[in-house]
Every structure is written in structure tokens, then in C-alpha cells.
Write an enzyme that holds these catalytic residues in place. Structure first.
Site, PDB file in Angstrom:
ATOM      1  N   CYS A  67     -12.936   1.127  20.844  1.00  0.00           N
ATOM      2  CA  CYS A  67     -13.001   1.373  19.401  1.00  0.00           C
ATOM      3  C   CYS A  67     -11.624   1.832  18.948  1.00  0.00           C
ATOM      4  CB  CYS A  67     -14.031   2.450  19.074  1.00  0.00           C
ATOM      5  SG  CYS A  67     -15.715   1.996  19.505  1.00  0.00           S
ATOM      6  N   GLU A 116     -17.123   5.737   8.877  1.00  0.00           N
ATOM      7  CA  GLU A 116     -16.331   4.517   9.025  1.00  0.00           C
ATOM      8  C   GLU A 116     -17.021   3.265   8.496  1.00  0.00           C
ATOM      9  OE1 GLU A 116     -13.858   5.724  13.033  1.00  0.00           O
ATOM     10  OE2 GLU A 116     -15.653   4.494  13.290  1.00  0.00           O
TER      11      GLU A 116
END
Length: 182
Positions: A67, A116
Site C-alpha cells: 500500500c 483514504e
């Protein structure tokens, strides 16, 4: 590696500025752009990684392969390639979009918030891993079906973003198809 930033977003997902990555992740984290990638080997196995204990958010937690945050002017796909090189020391195939509109907010046990817009990608590698210990403390190549079963049975053992991504039926279907096409 140079200092990384996050791209801040408004509620509609439009960029509004940048903030240094570590300063951005607090108990009041602003919405920002990220990405999440599921990396498969030639056998169709998924690389599951355990986040280093030095990570600010979710240290020591098992998660999908890589990520990160694209930098200003960087395509998400290029950011996936960059982070795979940095965290895992591998070259990958061009990342394929799996879940382009994934968005989440979660708070870790220390109170650090992730907030996010986080498109999800899948890619392959045939390279031997060269793990960056600052990012990854452990890893395992696993059959995707076993990982998905583990997420369903013990979601608390995985990162919340991985659990939420796997809960999406379309993403799950696309990941399964990706794993099967070596």
C-alpha cells in the site's frame, strides 16, 4: 528515499493540496489519495505481508502486499510499481485496476486514522523478494482462497482496508480471476 507526501482531497475526491506523509496521519487524518495492491506470483499465490512494528499505523498487522500514496503528478500505477520496488525489491507486471472507487476510514488501536480514497490494483511478479525491513517484518505466499477464508473467519487478524476490499463481491471476483490467469 525522499520525503513522501499525501495528496489531500475534498469530499468529492478533488485534490486540494499536499501534506508530508507522517504529519498527515494523526487522530484527525484528512481525506487523501492512496492505493492498495495485491501481488501474485506465477503459481497464482497472493503475497500477504506483515507490517513492520515501526509503522505509524497498524504496526505488526497482516495485510495485502503493498500500500502507499501516489506523489503529486504520479499515476497510481506508477506509484504501485515504485512501492513494490521499495518495499519488496521486485519488478511487477503493469498493475490492473480491481476496485477503482474504494474509499474507507478506519482508526487503529493507537488512535491513528486512515482516511483514504484508495484504488485497488493487482499485479504479478516473478522476481525473488528483497524485503525492506523498515516496511515489512514478515510475509507469506498463500492461495487466495485460503486468505479470503482467513479474512472471513478472523477479520481482526488483518488490516481493515484488506478486510473491506475482500468484502466487496466484485473485487473478490476480479482478484480470484486474476489469481487463476497465470
Amino acid at each position: 528515499m525522499q520525503t513522501e507526501h499525501v495528496i489531500l482531497l475534498n469530499a468529492q475526491g478533488v485534490p486540494t493540496g499536499t501534506l508530508e506523509k507522517y504529519a498527515a496521519h494523526t487522530a484527525d487524518t484528512l481525506l487523501h489519495l492512496a492505493f492498495s495492491s495485491w501481488l501474485f506470483n506465477a503459481k497464482g499465490q497472493l503475497l500477504v505481508t506483515r507490517r513492520a512494528l515501526s509503522k505509524k499505523a497498524w504496526p505488526g498487522v497482516w495485510t495485502n502486499s503493498v500500500c502507499g500514496h501516489p506523489q503529486l503528478g504520479e499515476r497510481n500505477e506508477d506509484a504501485v510499481i515504485r512501492r513494490c520496488r521499495y518495499e519488496l525489491g521486485v519488478e511487477i507486471t503493469p498493475p490492473e485496476s480491481i476496485y477503482p472507487d474504494f474509499r474507507y476510514r478506519a482508526t487503529d488501536p493507537n488512535g491513528i486514522v486512515e482516511n483514504e480514497v484508495c484504488p485497488v490494483f493487482a499485479a504479478r511478479t516473478n522476481s525473488a523478494l528483497q524485503i525492506n525491513d523498515d516496511e515489512v517484518m514478515d510475509y507469506q505466499w498463500c492461495d487466495l482462497a485460503d486468505v479470503l477464508h482467513g479474512i472471513d473467519a478472523t477479520p481482526w487478524a488483518f488490516s481493515p482496508w484488506m478486510v473491506m476490499q475482500a468484502a466487496n463481491s466484485e473485487a473478490r471476483k476480479l482478484l480470484s480471476a486474476f489469481a487463476q490467469h497465470n
